[in-house]
Design a protein around this motif. Structure first.
Motif, PDB file in Angstrom:
ATOM      1  N   HIS A  88     -25.706   9.885  22.369  1.00 36.12           N
ATOM      2  CA  HIS A  88     -26.343   8.665  21.849  1.00 36.12           C
ATOM      3  C   HIS A  88     -27.613   8.987  21.069  1.00 36.12           C
ATOM      4  N   ALA A  89     -28.379   9.973  21.511  1.00 35.90           N
ATOM      5  CA  ALA A  89     -29.596  10.356  20.786  1.00 35.90           C
ATOM      6  C   ALA A  89     -29.246  10.898  19.402  1.00 35.90           C
ATOM      7  N   VAL A  90     -28.207  11.722  19.311  1.00 34.02           N
ATOM      8  CA  VAL A  90     -27.783  12.244  18.008  1.00 34.02           C
ATOM      9  C   VAL A  90     -27.269  11.105  17.126  1.00 34.02           C
ATOM     10  N   GLU A  91     -26.533  10.172  17.711  1.00 26.96           N
ATOM     11  CA  GLU A  91     -26.061   9.012  16.936  1.00 26.96           C
ATOM     12  C   GLU A  91     -27.244   8.205  16.393  1.00 26.96           C
ATOM     13  N   ASP A  92     -28.245   7.950  17.232  1.00 26.69           N
ATOM     14  CA  ASP A  92     -29.438   7.220  16.784  1.00 26.69           C
ATOM     15  C   ASP A  92     -30.190   8.002  15.708  1.00 26.69           C
ATOM     16  N   PHE A  93     -30.291   9.300  15.881  1.00 27.51           N
ATOM     17  CA  PHE A  93     -30.966  10.152  14.906  1.00 27.51           C
ATOM     18  C   PHE A  93     -30.248  10.121  13.563  1.00 27.51           C
ATOM     19  N   ARG A  94     -28.920  10.179  13.602  1.00 23.77           N
ATOM     20  CA  ARG A  94     -28.141  10.157  12.351  1.00 23.77           C
ATOM     21  C   ARG A  94     -28.418   8.892  11.533  1.00 23.77           C
ATOM     22  N   LYS A  95     -28.737   7.795  12.187  1.00 23.28           N
ATOM     23  CA  LYS A  95     -29.037   6.554  11.472  1.00 23.28           C
ATOM     24  C   LYS A  95     -30.315   6.662  10.656  1.00 23.28           C
ATOM     25  N   THR A  96     -31.198   7.602  11.005  1.00 30.74           N
ATOM     26  CA  THR A  96     -32.457   7.766  10.276  1.00 30.74           C
ATOM     27  C   THR A  96     -32.338   8.767   9.127  1.00 30.74           C
ATOM     28  N   LEU A  97     -31.203   9.422   8.973  1.00 32.66           N
ATOM     29  CA  LEU A  97     -31.073  10.510   8.012  1.00 32.66           C
ATOM     30  C   LEU A  97     -30.849  10.101   6.559  1.00 32.66           C
ATOM     31  N   PRO A  98     -30.067   9.069   6.268  1.00 28.51           N
ATOM     32  CA  PRO A  98     -29.828   8.760   4.855  1.00 28.51           C
ATOM     33  C   PRO A  98     -31.142   8.481   4.113  1.00 28.51           C
ATOM     34  N   GLY A  99     -31.357   9.247   3.055  1.00 31.67           N
ATOM     35  CA  GLY A  99     -32.549   9.069   2.234  1.00 31.67           C
ATOM     36  C   GLY A  99     -33.781   9.788   2.736  1.00 31.67           C
ATOM     37  N   ALA A 100     -33.708  10.419   3.885  1.00 32.40           N
ATOM     38  CA  ALA A 100     -34.874  11.140   4.414  1.00 32.40           C
ATOM     39  C   ALA A 100     -35.118  12.391   3.574  1.00 32.40           C
ATOM     40  N   VAL A 102     -36.961  15.056   4.837  1.00 27.90           N
ATOM     41  CA  VAL A 102     -36.838  16.163   5.777  1.00 27.90           C
ATOM     42  C   VAL A 102     -36.386  15.620   7.124  1.00 27.90           C
ATOM     43  N   ALA A 103     -35.419  16.296   7.725  1.00 25.47           N
ATOM     44  CA  ALA A 103     -34.948  15.956   9.064  1.00 25.47           C
ATOM     45  C   ALA A 103     -35.021  17.221   9.919  1.00 25.47           C
ATOM     46  N   VAL A 104     -35.568  17.077  11.120  1.00 21.31           N
ATOM     47  CA  VAL A 104     -35.690  18.205  12.036  1.00 21.31           C
ATOM     48  C   VAL A 104     -34.984  17.843  13.339  1.00 21.31           C
ATOM     49  N   PHE A 105     -34.121  18.759  13.798  1.00 26.76           N
ATOM     50  CA  PHE A 105     -33.522  18.646  15.127  1.00 26.76           C
ATOM     51  C   PHE A 105     -34.001  19.844  15.918  1.00 26.76           C
ATOM     52  N   TYR A 106     -34.721  19.575  17.006  1.00 28.32           N
ATOM     53  CA  TYR A 106     -35.250  20.634  17.857  1.00 28.32           C
ATOM     54  C   TYR A 106     -34.693  20.431  19.261  1.00 28.32           C
ATOM     55  N   TYR A 107     -34.120  21.485  19.816  1.00 25.41           N
ATOM     56  CA  TYR A 107     -33.576  21.438  21.173  1.00 25.41           C
ATOM     57  C   TYR A 107     -34.150  22.606  21.967  1.00 25.41           C
ATOM     58  N   ALA A 108     -34.722  22.303  23.116  1.00 24.82           N
ATOM     59  CA  ALA A 108     -35.171  23.322  24.060  1.00 24.82           C
ATOM     60  C   ALA A 108     -34.422  23.083  25.366  1.00 24.82           C
ATOM     61  N   GLY A 109     -33.708  24.077  25.828  1.00 27.07           N
ATOM     62  CA  GLY A 109     -32.927  23.967  27.052  1.00 27.07           C
ATOM     63  C   GLY A 109     -31.916  25.085  27.113  1.00 27.07           C
ATOM     64  N   HIS A 110     -31.025  25.002  28.078  1.00 29.10           N
ATOM     65  CA  HIS A 110     -29.990  26.024  28.215  1.00 29.10           C
ATOM     66  C   HIS A 110     -28.919  25.850  27.151  1.00 29.10           C
ATOM     67  N   GLU A 149     -22.357  23.323  17.384  1.00 22.03           N
ATOM     68  CA  GLU A 149     -21.901  23.458  15.998  1.00 22.03           C
ATOM     69  C   GLU A 149     -21.495  22.112  15.414  1.00 22.03           C
ATOM     70  N   GLN A 150     -20.853  21.276  16.212  1.00 17.55           N
ATOM     71  CA  GLN A 150     -20.478  19.940  15.743  1.00 17.55           C
ATOM     72  C   GLN A 150     -21.717  19.094  15.486  1.00 17.55           C
ATOM     73  N   ALA A 151     -22.696  19.193  16.380  1.00 20.09           N
ATOM     74  CA  ALA A 151     -23.942  18.441  16.205  1.00 20.09           C
ATOM     75  C   ALA A 151     -24.651  18.870  14.926  1.00 20.09           C
ATOM     76  N   VAL A 152     -24.744  20.176  14.698  1.00 26.58           N
ATOM     77  CA  VAL A 152     -25.398  20.673  13.488  1.00 26.58           C
ATOM     78  C   VAL A 152     -24.648  20.197  12.251  1.00 26.58           C
ATOM     79  N   ALA A 153     -23.334  20.252  12.273  1.00 26.02           N
ATOM     80  CA  ALA A 153     -22.541  19.779  11.125  1.00 26.02           C
ATOM     81  C   ALA A 153     -22.762  18.292  10.883  1.00 26.02           C
ATOM     82  N   ASP A 154     -22.770  17.502  11.944  1.00 22.98           N
ATOM     83  CA  ASP A 154     -22.984  16.055  11.806  1.00 22.98           C
ATOM     84  C   ASP A 154     -24.372  15.746  11.260  1.00 22.98           C
ATOM     85  N   ILE A 155     -25.368  16.463  11.746  1.00 24.15           N
ATOM     86  CA  ILE A 155     -26.750  16.214  11.322  1.00 24.15           C
ATOM     87  C   ILE A 155     -26.957  16.662   9.879  1.00 24.15           C
ATOM     88  N   THR A 156     -26.456  17.836   9.517  1.00 25.33           N
ATOM     89  CA  THR A 156     -26.673  18.341   8.163  1.00 25.33           C
ATOM     90  C   THR A 156     -25.921  17.529   7.110  1.00 25.33           C
TER      91      THR A 156
END
Length: 169
Positions: A88-100, A102-110, A149-156
């Motif tokens: 859901h967070a990635v889905e919400d983030f994707r809504k902010t991407l058109p026309g941006a 710069v977009a940054v996705f940062y993940y810290a965890g395992h 990899e799917q998340a990166v593809a969707d975001i980019t």
């Protein structure tokens, strides 16, 4: 893929270098049209004992989010997310991407690699490789983990002029 040491200084040099390459650091924006900067910052650190908790992922995520906010980014910040919450967070983030700009996705965890694919490990995933053959392990990963990899593809492909992805896993 570029491997960057996990120290905070080197991480920010990498981010700023990426922003310079994208052109946002060198551009002057008119006052009536601010640069559109958006970020999703995720810090997972309260893992169950079978996975093992992390000491620094939460602090790293908070520091990155604060630094991005100080640079004018609109930041969606999440901590200790389950697989569904991460989706859901990635889905919400994707809504902010058109026309941006710069977009940054940062993940810290395992994170984990299974069968040549990379996955982010959500909290309370229930993932266990114990006793699994390669086919079962891949199936468990696809149903309990988050495919990086799917998340990166969707975001980019989301429509931002420049996308920076940092996986501190």
């Amino acid at each position: 893929m570029v491997t960057v040491p996990s120290s905070a200084v080197r991480r920010w040099v990498f981010i700023l270098a990426g922003c310079w390459v994208c052109g946002f650091a060198a551009r002057a924006y008119p006052e009536d049209r601010p640069a559109s900067r958006t970020a999703l910052v995720v810090g997972n650190f309260r893992y169950e004992e079978t996975v093992g908790p992390l000491r620094n992922a939460g602090n790293d995520a908070r520091l990155v989010a604060a630094a991005l906010r100080s640079l004018g980014f609109r930041v969606l910040e999440k901590t200790n997310v389950s697989r569904d919450q991460l989706i859901h967070a990635v889905e919400d983030f994707r809504k902010t991407l058109p026309g941006a700009e710069v977009a940054v996705f940062y993940y810290a965890g395992h994170g984990i690699s299974v069968g040549g694919s990379n996955y982010l490990v959500p909290v309370k995933s229930g993932f266990s490789p114990d006793g699994a053959d390669s086919v079962s392990l891949r199936m468990r990963a696809e149903t309990r983990l988050f495919n990086a990899e799917q998340a990166v593809a969707d975001i980019t492909s989301g429509g931002a002029a420049c996308t920076i992805v940092i996986l501190d896993a």
